[in-house]
Write a protein that holds these residues in place. Structure first.
Motif, PDB file in Angstrom:
ATOM      1  N   SER A  24       4.711  -1.305  -2.164  1.00 17.24           N
ATOM      2  CA  SER A  24       3.942  -1.813  -3.286  1.00 17.24           C
ATOM      3  C   SER A  24       3.606  -3.278  -3.050  1.00 17.24           C
ATOM      4  CB  SER A  24       4.758  -1.693  -4.579  1.00 17.24           C
ATOM      5  OG  SER A  24       4.053  -2.265  -5.663  1.00 17.24           O
ATOM      6  N   ASP A  26       2.947  -5.031  -5.523  1.00 15.01           N
ATOM      7  CA  ASP A  26       3.444  -5.619  -6.766  1.00 15.01           C
ATOM      8  C   ASP A  26       4.954  -5.790  -6.795  1.00 15.01           C
ATOM      9  OD1 ASP A  26       0.806  -5.533  -7.739  1.00 15.01           O
ATOM     10  OD2 ASP A  26       1.085  -3.487  -8.465  1.00 15.01           O
ATOM     11  N   LEU A  27       5.655  -5.228  -5.809  1.00 17.27           N
ATOM     12  CA  LEU A  27       7.111  -5.229  -5.841  1.00 17.27           C
ATOM     13  C   LEU A  27       7.659  -5.154  -4.417  1.00 17.27           C
ATOM     14  CD1 LEU A  27       9.842  -4.898  -7.325  1.00 17.27           C
ATOM     15  CD2 LEU A  27       9.353  -2.450  -7.444  1.00 17.27           C
ATOM     16  N   LEU A  33      11.292  -8.310 -10.339  1.00 22.93           N
ATOM     17  CA  LEU A  33      10.078  -7.721 -10.894  1.00 22.93           C
ATOM     18  C   LEU A  33       9.172  -8.830 -11.407  1.00 22.93           C
ATOM     19  CD1 LEU A  33      11.409  -4.743 -13.067  1.00 22.93           C
ATOM     20  CD2 LEU A  33      10.494  -4.653 -10.744  1.00 22.93           C
ATOM     21  N   GLN A  37       5.624  -6.116 -14.872  1.00 24.54           N
ATOM     22  CA  GLN A  37       6.504  -4.965 -15.027  1.00 24.54           C
ATOM     23  C   GLN A  37       7.577  -5.164 -16.100  1.00 24.54           C
ATOM     24  OE1 GLN A  37       5.715  -5.900 -11.496  1.00 24.54           O
ATOM     25  NE2 GLN A  37       4.030  -4.569 -12.099  1.00 24.54           N
ATOM     26  N   PRO A  46       3.699  -0.674 -11.452  1.00 23.11           N
ATOM     27  CA  PRO A  46       3.214  -1.289 -10.205  1.00 23.11           C
ATOM     28  C   PRO A  46       2.363  -0.315  -9.396  1.00 23.11           C
ATOM     29  CG  PRO A  46       5.473  -0.589  -9.927  1.00 23.11           C
ATOM     30  CD  PRO A  46       5.117  -0.345 -11.378  1.00 23.11           C
ATOM     31  N   ARG A  47       1.541  -0.867  -8.524  1.00 24.59           N
ATOM     32  CA  ARG A  47       0.816  -0.059  -7.560  1.00 24.59           C
ATOM     33  C   ARG A  47       1.840   0.479  -6.564  1.00 24.59           C
ATOM     34  NH1 ARG A  47      -3.394  -2.057  -2.917  1.00 24.59           N
ATOM     35  NH2 ARG A  47      -3.893   0.031  -2.159  1.00 24.59           N
ATOM     36  N   ALA A  92      -1.997   0.046  -9.843  1.00 19.53           N
ATOM     37  CA  ALA A  92      -1.250  -0.666 -10.888  1.00 19.53           C
ATOM     38  C   ALA A  92      -1.811  -0.233 -12.241  1.00 19.53           C
ATOM     39  CB  ALA A  92      -1.393  -2.170 -10.714  1.00 19.53           C
TER      40      ALA A  92
END
Length: 178
Positions: A24, A26-27, A33, A37, A46-47, A92
């Motif tokens: 991801s 995003d993470l 996080l 999130q 997240p994506r 996302a």
């Protein structure tokens, strides 16, 4: 809960299956996080992208679980299944209540907030919790439960229909409010 007393992860009691890769933007694994999130801030899933799953995969499921929640049974933040095997990425926000970005046929079961969507991190003030995002490779196109099923019922079906599993764990600590 201190790091030494951390609860087991959700798959510690399931049969071993091959692992594959989930990533991801995003993470990052083990990272904090982002605000997106967190329940009170962005509340956005997240994506996620995955690859290397077993060739016989017929569908996928995606969950987010907090094993450190002070409930005695953890806390399910996201329960999504019946994702077609041709789908290997969720954008996302796909876990939002509008179902934007979800493929046709995917099913959101209710989470422990009682809603059928992604519910972000919300640990008690001053506590650091883990958030386990898991992608399951499933041996059937339809897992069996419906959107009104509890996370436990979905997990029961996943225990017997999972061909492979990938997970990404992030953490979040709520400000202590001092």
């Amino acid at each position: 809960m201190s790091k030494q007393q951390r609860a087991p992860l959700p798959h510690d009691f399931h049969p071993e299956v091959p692992s594959f890769t989930v990533v991801s933007e995003d993470l990052a694994p083990g990272a904090e996080l982002g605000a997106a999130q967190v329940y009170a801030e962005g509340n956005t899933s997240p994506r996620l992208r995955w690859e290397g799953f077993p060739a016989e995969t017929k569908s996928f499921a995606v969950t987010c679980f907090d094993p450190d929640a002070p409930t005695g049974s953890g806390f399910w933040h996201w329960v999504l299944f019946d994702i077609p095997s041709s789908v290997t990425e969720l954008p996302a926000g796909a876990g939002g209540g509008s179902f934007a970005g979800l493929p046709e046929g995917a099913v959101h079961a209710r989470n422990d907030y009682g809603s059928k969507d992604f519910g972000g991190a919300a640990p008690p003030a001053g506590e650091r919790h883990r958030y386990v995002f898991t992608v399951y490779a499933v041996d059937s196109e339809r897992l069996g439960p419906d959107e009104d099923s509890s996370p436990a019922v979905v997990g029961f079906h996943l225990r017997f229909h999972t061909l492979g599993r990938a997970q990404l764990i992030g953490e979040y600590e709520a400000p202590s409010g001092d």
